[in-house]
Design a protein around this motif. Structure first.
Motif, PDB file in Angstrom:
ATOM      1  N   LEU A 248       0.808  -1.214   0.000  1.00  0.00           N
ATOM      2  CA  LEU A 248       0.000   0.000   0.000  1.00  0.00           C
ATOM      3  C   LEU A 248       0.844   1.268   0.000  1.00  0.00           C
ATOM      4  N   VAL A 251       4.505   1.090  -2.831  1.00  0.00           N
ATOM      5  CA  VAL A 251       4.341   0.453  -4.139  1.00  0.00           C
ATOM      6  C   VAL A 251       5.394   0.951  -5.133  1.00  0.00           C
ATOM      7  N   PRO A 273      -2.013   6.303  -0.117  1.00  0.00           N
ATOM      8  CA  PRO A 273      -2.089   4.843   0.033  1.00  0.00           C
ATOM      9  C   PRO A 273      -3.491   4.355   0.356  1.00  0.00           C
ATOM     10  N   ALA A 275      -6.297   1.055  -0.858  1.00  0.00           N
ATOM     11  CA  ALA A 275      -6.431  -0.198  -1.594  1.00  0.00           C
ATOM     12  C   ALA A 275      -7.432  -0.056  -2.739  1.00  0.00           C
ATOM     13  N   THR A 276      -7.109  -0.652  -3.884  1.00  0.00           N
ATOM     14  CA  THR A 276      -8.051  -0.706  -4.997  1.00  0.00           C
ATOM     15  C   THR A 276      -8.413  -2.143  -5.369  1.00  0.00           C
ATOM     16  N   ASP A 288      -5.087  -6.512   0.831  1.00  0.00           N
ATOM     17  CA  ASP A 288      -5.354  -5.230   0.193  1.00  0.00           C
ATOM     18  C   ASP A 288      -4.178  -4.826  -0.689  1.00  0.00           C
ATOM     19  N   ARG A 290      -2.773  -2.148  -4.147  1.00  0.00           N
ATOM     20  CA  ARG A 290      -2.955  -0.935  -4.954  1.00  0.00           C
ATOM     21  C   ARG A 290      -2.620  -1.293  -6.399  1.00  0.00           C
ATOM     22  N   TRP A 293      -4.685   2.514 -11.452  1.00  0.00           N
ATOM     23  CA  TRP A 293      -4.068   3.834 -11.467  1.00  0.00           C
ATOM     24  C   TRP A 293      -4.521   4.640 -12.670  1.00  0.00           C
ATOM     25  N   THR A 306     -11.095   7.191  -4.533  1.00  0.00           N
ATOM     26  CA  THR A 306     -11.294   5.771  -4.764  1.00  0.00           C
ATOM     27  C   THR A 306     -12.661   5.397  -4.217  1.00  0.00           C
ATOM     28  N   HIS A 334     -12.350  -5.258  -7.582  1.00  0.00           N
ATOM     29  CA  HIS A 334     -11.606  -3.993  -7.654  1.00  0.00           C
ATOM     30  C   HIS A 334     -12.519  -2.840  -7.285  1.00  0.00           C
ATOM     31  N   VAL A 337     -11.449   4.020  -9.482  1.00  0.00           N
ATOM     32  CA  VAL A 337     -10.653   5.223  -9.222  1.00  0.00           C
ATOM     33  C   VAL A 337     -11.160   6.332 -10.141  1.00  0.00           C
TER      34      VAL A 337
END
Length: 345
Positions: A248, A251, A273, A275-276, A288, A290, A293, A306, A334, A337
Motif C-alpha cells: 500500500l 508500491v 495509500p 487499496a483498490t 489489500d 494498490r 491507477w 477511490t 476492484h 478510481v
C-alpha cells in the motif's frame, strides 16, 4: 466483433503446444482490431474538466448492477471517460452477452473494445472473448490495439487462453481539443521488471501517437509488488504487517513502472495509500493491494478519489434496482478510481 466457432478456437489453441502466442495470434485478425463504435452525440458544451474513471469490471458478470452503480453512485460522477478492464463478449459466465456494447448503450457513450484473450476452457462459450474497453462521451477519432511484451503464457494456465496483455490507445475529440487516452492491463503473473517492460511499451506508443496532447492513461497495472504466481510470497505478505505496508505505502519503491511513468512526466493517481483490489486468500480473508491507477500528463488533476464496490457501501442504490436486490459481497473485486482532469492551457 465477429466470433470464431468453438471447433476452430480449439484447433488454434492446440497450436500453442508447439507455437508461440504471437504466432497463433497473428492468425486471428480480431487480436489486432480496435473495434470503435461512436453511438452518442457529443455534449453541447466543452467541459472545464474531464471526469475519468478507471474500473476493472471483473468480466461484467454483474452487468445490471454495474450499470446501476455507474448511474446512481454520486462518487463516480461526473464521468466523461471510463478506462475499463475485464469485459466479456460471448462467455457463459457473463450470460453470453457483449457486456461492453450493452453498457455503452445503457450509459449513452461511445466505445472502443480490444480483445485480450480467447477463453478455451468452456466449449459452450458462443465466442469466449475477453478484453478491455474505453467508454467516452466524446467522439473517438482513432484508436489502436497495442500488444504488450509477453511475460506469461496463459495457454498453460488453468484458465487456458489464447492471447496476452494489451493496451488500447484512442484519440478523443473533446469539442475540438484532441485528447489522448489509453486503457492498460499489465501482467499479474510476473514481477516488477516485467510490468515495467510492458508499461515502457505503452509510454513509447503514447509519445508517438499523442504528440503535444493532454494524455490520460489508466487501468489495472497489477502493481502487486510481487509475482502473482508466488503463493509463498503471498502467504508471507498476508502474515506480516510490514510487508503489507509495502503493498500500500511503498508500491513505487517495488514497482518500477510507476517510476518510469513519473520520469516520463506523468502524475500517478491516486497518490495516497488506499487499496483498490481485494485479493482473496486461500484460508479466508483478503490482501489489500494498490493495482488501479490513472497516469496523467498535460492536464491538471483537480480532485481524485477511490470508490468502494462493496455491496455494503452501495446505500445509494435506487429502490427495486438490480443493485438494491444484489446479495453478493461486491460488484467487482476492484474498487473504482476517479479523477477530475483540467486540460492545461
Amino acid at each position: 466483433m465477429n466470433g470464431i466457432p468453438n471447433e476452430e478456437r480449439q484447433r488454434l489453441g492446440a497450436l500453442l503446444d508447439h507455437a508461440s502466442q504471437a504466432e497463433v495470434m497473428a492468425q486471428i485478425g480480431q487480436f489486432s482490431q480496435a473495434e470503435v463504435h461512436n453511438l452518442a452525440d457529443p455534449p453541447a458544451e466543452k467541459p472545464a474538466e474531464i471526469g475519468t474513471l478507471v474500473f476493472n469490471m471483473e468480466r461484467g458478470v454483474c452487468l445490471e448492477e454495474l450499470g446501476d452503480f455507474l448511474e446512481s453512485c454520486p462518487a463516480v460522477k461526473p464521468f466523461d471517460v471510463i478506462l475499463a478492464n475485464e469485459l466479456d463478449d460471448g462467455c457463459v459466465r457473463s450470460g453470453c452477452r457483449d457486456t461492453t456494447r450493452l453498457l455503452a448503450e445503457r450509459l449513452g457513450m461511445n466505445y472502443v473494445f480490444g480483445l485480450e484473450f480467447i477463453e478455451l476452457v468452456n466449449g459452450e462459450d458462443p465466442k469466449g472473448f475477453h478484453g478491455n474497453a474505453i467508454f467516452s462521451r466524446w467522439p473517438i477519432t482513432r484508436a489502436k490495439v497495442l500488444r504488450l511484451p509477453e511475460q506469461y503464457n496463459w495457454y498453460f494456465d488453468r484458465q487456458r487462453r489464447i492471447g496476452g496483455r494489451l493496451a488500447i490507445l484512442a484519440e478523443l475529440d473533446v469539442a475540438g481539443t484532441p485528447v489522448g487516452v489509453a486503457t492498460i492491463h499489465l501482467e499479474n503473473r510476473t514481477h516488477g521488471p516485467g510490468r515495467q517492460a510492458q508499461l515502457d511499451t505503452v509510454l513509447a506508443a503514447a509519445e508517438e501517437m499523442f504528440p503535444g496532447m493532454p494524455v490520460i492513461l489508466g487501468g489495472d497495472l497489477n502493481t502487486n509488488t510481487f509475482d502473482g504466481r508466488d503463493k509463498d510470497a503471498i502467504q508471507e505478505i498476508a502474515g506480516d504487517a510490514g510487508l503489507q505496508r509495502r503493498c500500500l505505502e511503498d508500491v513505487a519503491r517495488w514497482e518500477g513502472c510507476l517510476g518510469a511513468a513519473e520520469a516520463a512526466g506523468y502524475r500517478a493517481v491516486p497518490d495516497h495509500p488506499v487499496a483498490t483490489r481485494r485479493k482473496p486468500l486461500p484460508g479466508g480473508g483478503h490482501l489489500d493491494l494498490r493495482l488501479d491507477w490513472l497516469l496523467v500528463r498535460g492536464a491538471q488533476v483537480r480532485e481524485s478519489r477511490t470508490i468502494s464496490t462493496r455491496t455494503e457501501d452501495c446505500g445509494f442504490a435506487p429502490p427495486d434496482s438490480a443493485l438494491a436486490r444484489f446479495t453478493g459481497q461486491e460488484l467487482s473485486d476492484h474498487n473504482a478510481v476517479w479523477a477530475s482532469c483540467a486540460l492545461s492551457k
